[in-house]
Design an enzyme around this catalytic site. Structure first.
Site, PDB file in Angstrom:
ATOM      1  N   GLY A 239       0.769  -1.239   0.000  1.00  0.00           N
ATOM      2  CA  GLY A 239       0.000   0.000   0.000  1.00  0.00           C
ATOM      3  C   GLY A 239       0.798   1.285   0.000  1.00  0.00           C
ATOM      4  O   GLY A 239       0.210   2.368  -0.092  1.00  0.00           O
ATOM      5  N   PRO A 290       4.654  -5.053  -0.697  1.00  0.00           N
ATOM      6  CA  PRO A 290       4.608  -3.884  -1.573  1.00  0.00           C
ATOM      7  C   PRO A 290       4.558  -4.280  -3.041  1.00  0.00           C
ATOM      8  O   PRO A 290       5.238  -5.220  -3.464  1.00  0.00           O
ATOM      9  CB  PRO A 290       5.937  -3.188  -1.270  1.00  0.00           C
ATOM     10  N   ARG A 292       3.256  -1.484  -5.825  1.00  0.00           N
ATOM     11  CA  ARG A 292       3.453  -0.205  -6.509  1.00  0.00           C
ATOM     12  C   ARG A 292       4.787   0.460  -6.134  1.00  0.00           C
ATOM     13  O   ARG A 292       5.476   1.005  -6.986  1.00  0.00           O
ATOM     14  CB  ARG A 292       2.295   0.721  -6.122  1.00  0.00           C
ATOM     15  N   ARG A 328      -5.460   3.021 -15.880  1.00  0.00           N
ATOM     16  CA  ARG A 328      -5.564   3.756 -14.616  1.00  0.00           C
ATOM     17  C   ARG A 328      -6.273   5.118 -14.751  1.00  0.00           C
ATOM     18  O   ARG A 328      -7.110   5.440 -13.912  1.00  0.00           O
ATOM     19  CB  ARG A 328      -4.191   3.932 -13.965  1.00  0.00           C
ATOM     20  N   TYR A 332      -9.579   5.081 -12.453  1.00  0.00           N
ATOM     21  CA  TYR A 332      -9.481   5.810 -11.168  1.00  0.00           C
ATOM     22  C   TYR A 332      -9.196   7.289 -11.372  1.00  0.00           C
ATOM     23  O   TYR A 332      -8.773   7.963 -10.425  1.00  0.00           O
ATOM     24  CB  TYR A 332      -8.321   5.282 -10.314  1.00  0.00           C
ATOM     25  N   CYS A 358     -12.885   3.263 -28.749  1.00  0.00           N
ATOM     26  CA  CYS A 358     -14.211   3.862 -28.909  1.00  0.00           C
ATOM     27  C   CYS A 358     -14.909   4.032 -27.560  1.00  0.00           C
ATOM     28  O   CYS A 358     -15.903   3.354 -27.273  1.00  0.00           O
ATOM     29  CB  CYS A 358     -15.057   3.000 -29.833  1.00  0.00           C
ATOM     30  N   GLU A 359     -14.360   4.864 -26.723  1.00  0.00           N
ATOM     31  CA  GLU A 359     -14.943   5.174 -25.414  1.00  0.00           C
ATOM     32  C   GLU A 359     -14.541   6.608 -25.080  1.00  0.00           C
ATOM     33  O   GLU A 359     -13.372   6.967 -25.256  1.00  0.00           O
ATOM     34  CB  GLU A 359     -14.328   4.292 -24.306  1.00  0.00           C
ATOM     35  N   TYR A 387       0.579  -1.772 -12.171  1.00  0.00           N
ATOM     36  CA  TYR A 387      -0.817  -1.810 -12.606  1.00  0.00           C
ATOM     37  C   TYR A 387      -0.967  -1.184 -14.000  1.00  0.00           C
ATOM     38  O   TYR A 387      -1.942  -0.497 -14.291  1.00  0.00           O
ATOM     39  CB  TYR A 387      -1.734  -1.138 -11.568  1.00  0.00           C
TER      40      TYR A 387
HETATM   41  C1  LIG Z   1      -3.414  -8.273  -0.259  1.00  0.00           C
HETATM   42  C2  LIG Z   1      -2.614  -7.262  -0.995  1.00  0.00           C
HETATM   43  N1  LIG Z   1      -1.306  -7.147  -0.709  1.00  0.00           N
HETATM   44  C3  LIG Z   1      -0.525  -6.262  -1.351  1.00  0.00           C
HETATM   45  C4  LIG Z   1      -1.044  -5.418  -2.315  1.00  0.00           C
HETATM   46  C5  LIG Z   1      -0.100  -4.477  -2.985  1.00  0.00           C
HETATM   47  O1  LIG Z   1      -0.484  -3.175  -2.864  1.00  0.00           O
HETATM   48  P1  LIG Z   1       0.441  -1.993  -3.344  1.00  0.00           P
HETATM   49  O2  LIG Z   1       0.725  -2.195  -4.784  1.00  0.00           O
HETATM   50  O3  LIG Z   1      -0.377  -0.801  -3.094  1.00  0.00           O
HETATM   51  O4  LIG Z   1       1.681  -2.031  -2.518  1.00  0.00           O
HETATM   52  C6  LIG Z   1      -2.398  -5.481  -2.636  1.00  0.00           C
HETATM   53  C7  LIG Z   1      -3.018  -4.520  -3.579  1.00  0.00           C
HETATM   54  O5  LIG Z   1      -3.544  -3.510  -3.115  1.00  0.00           O
HETATM   55  C8  LIG Z   1      -3.210  -6.432  -1.965  1.00  0.00           C
HETATM   56  O6  LIG Z   1      -4.486  -6.561  -2.253  1.00  0.00           O
HETATM   57  N1  LIG Z   2      -4.948  -1.361  -9.799  1.00  0.00           N
HETATM   58  C1  LIG Z   2      -4.863  -0.360  -8.767  1.00  0.00           C
HETATM   59  C2  LIG Z   2      -4.285  -0.909  -7.515  1.00  0.00           C
HETATM   60  C3  LIG Z   2      -4.980  -2.132  -7.038  1.00  0.00           C
HETATM   61  C4  LIG Z   2      -4.330  -2.668  -5.863  1.00  0.00           C
HETATM   62  C5  LIG Z   2      -4.558  -4.141  -5.784  1.00  0.00           C
HETATM   63  N2  LIG Z   2      -5.103  -4.552  -4.530  1.00  0.00           N
HETATM   64  C6  LIG Z   2      -4.142   0.870  -9.275  1.00  0.00           C
HETATM   65  O1  LIG Z   2      -3.716   0.920 -10.370  1.00  0.00           O
HETATM   66  O2  LIG Z   2      -3.994   1.827  -8.592  1.00  0.00           O
END
Ligand SMILES: Cc1ncc(COP(=O)(O)O)c(C=O)c1O
Ligand SMILES: N[C@@H](CCCC[NH3+])C(=O)O
Length: 428
Positions: A239, A290, A292, A328, A332, A358-359, A387
């Protein structure tokens, strides 16, 4: 560290000129910096130095085999969310004994496969799933290592689609119910071993406060489960957010340094310093998941500008990447900086950058002041390493883009662009 910077007026990834890559391999093209990925992994690992811990990379963020192989060589653990991801990790040389398996809807086939491969833990999201895993393990004559995911009901203050730690989210078991789930499991289920506890409150968190709140709330539970049931690990999830805005300039570390404290994004040092005091004396193996943070700013999507269209309301720059390549912004309203590969002058123009799908939701920015670029030029959509490709689709029957991994002066194609024939594979 940041692998993307202008050198002599051209945008480079490490020591490779992105314009040359675009001309050689075509666009849309994903490009990743290997050394940025490694640097992020090592910095996070370092932030928890001194305690028993493991960084389990969340494969869902970017599951290219070569990215996984880089991390496997660093002895990373892996957090997977499907049988397919486990298969990838194994193919890339990762160790199943360092894999945790997340997700609310694991199937029998996936559970059996993960048991056969000997994963470290199933991170279980409901009591029904726990009982099912017990049954499948019993049928196979093995014991399944499990952790239950606690939903701590903490607001992660992120986009509602990627917030996972509130009671109204589908993830985990309510904080108020969790202890009784462990008690019942230890009495009634003979084919599971209660190995740990897991939580993950959401993605792209830009303040450390929700992490601190969740860890403080759940730490007494972790201690109690250790005493009562002998759990050995606590995964505090992933996260950690990244800088999407001005992500190129942040390459010069001084961009961060120049920012006032209040607007500075979360740094890994701050994360470590805030979390460490709360976990270091628990006597548990602390896992992080982690995604992202490791790969987000290590990747870009290169796209070629095809046309410009000036209307009464707007100026559109039409590019050859679409929402099917990077969803993305559409999903979002995610922000990705858009920078020309030729270093621009200071002049800015308000435009929409849109794709060929086409959106009306097929845009990469709307009404944004951007350096001017012309049809025929290539631009980079920054911070697309997480992602990005993994969420790409064949919508509008468009081939998936190629992926390149750069290491110093070497650029390697790590996934070929799909051909028209590839698009028909599997259809009868
Ligand atoms: C269970 C779990 N762990 C880890 C992550 C990785 O999250 P992030 O890419 O935000 O670090 C996610 C996606 O949100 C998740 O669902
Ligand atoms: N796909 C999302 C994150 C999802 C995290 C997965 N639990 C993004 O691009 O921000």
């Amino acid at each position: 560290m940041h692998g993307f910077a202008y050198k002599n007026g051209s945008l480079f990834c490490e020591n490779v000129d992105l314009q040359t890559l675009a001309e050689t391999h075509g666009t849309p093209l994903y490009v990743y910096s290997a050394n940025t990925i490694l640097d992020h992994f090592r910095r996070l690992d370092q932030a928890l130095a001194g305690i028993d811990h493991e960084v389990a990379y969340a494969v869902k963020a970017n599951s290219n085999l070569s990215v996984l192989r880089l991390l496997a060589k660093e002895n990373a653990g892996f957090d997977i969310v499907s049988g397919g991801e486990l298969y990838r990790v194994i193919k890339a040389g990762g160790d199943p004994a360092h894999c945790t398996f997340a997700g609310v809807g694991k199937t029998r086939a996936e559970i059996e496969y993960a048991l056969q491969q000997g994963i470290y833990s199933f991170n279980v999201e409901s009591e029904a799933e726990l009982r099912y895993i017990d049954q499948v393990a019993g049928d196979l004559g093995v014991v399944a290592p499990v952790a239950v995911r606690v939903n701590p009901n903490v607001d992660a203050k992120t986009h509602k689609y990627i917030s996972t730690g509130k009671s109204e989210n589908k993830f985990g078991v309510d904080f108020g119910f969790i202890e009784e789930v462990y008690d019942r499991a230890s009495k009634e289920l003979k084919n599971v071993k209660l190995r740990g506890l897991q939580m993950h409150i959401g993605s792209q968190l830009t303040s450390v406060d929700p992490f601190v709140e969740a860890v403080k709330k759940v730490a007494p539970l972790a201690t109690s489960l250790k005493e009562k049931h002998g759990i050995e690990f606590w995964s505090i999830g992933g996260g950690i957010g990244i800088v999407y805005r001005e992500s190129l300039e942040s390459g010069a570390q001084d961009w961060w340094d120049k920012k006032a404290d209040a607007e500075r994004p979360l740094t890994i040092e701050e994360y470590g310093a805030s979390i460490m005091p709360l976990i270091k004396d628990l006597g548990l193996n602390i896992l992080l998941e982690p995604g992202r943070y490791i790969v987000g700013n290590a990747g870009v999507l290169l796209t070629h500008c095809l046309y410009e269209k000036k209307g009464t309301a707007k100026t559109f720059k039409i590019v050859d990447a679409g929402m099917n390549d990077l969803i993305r912004p559409a999903l979002y309203e995610g922000h990705h900086e858009i920078v020309p590969l030729k270093e621009p002058n200071a002049e800015r123009l308000k435009v929409d950058v849109v794709g060929p799908i086409c959106e009306s939701g097929d845009f990469f920015c709307q009404d944004r002041e951007l350096p001017d670029f012309q049809p025929g030029e290539t631009v980079a959509l920054m911070s697309a390493g997480a992602y990005g490709f993994v969420m790409a689709s064949n919508y509008n029957t468009r081939p998936l883009p190629a992926e390149i991994l750069v290491d110093g002066s070497t650029a390697t194609v790590v996934r070929k662009r799909q051909t028209l024939d590839d698009l028909l594979v599997g259809e009868l």
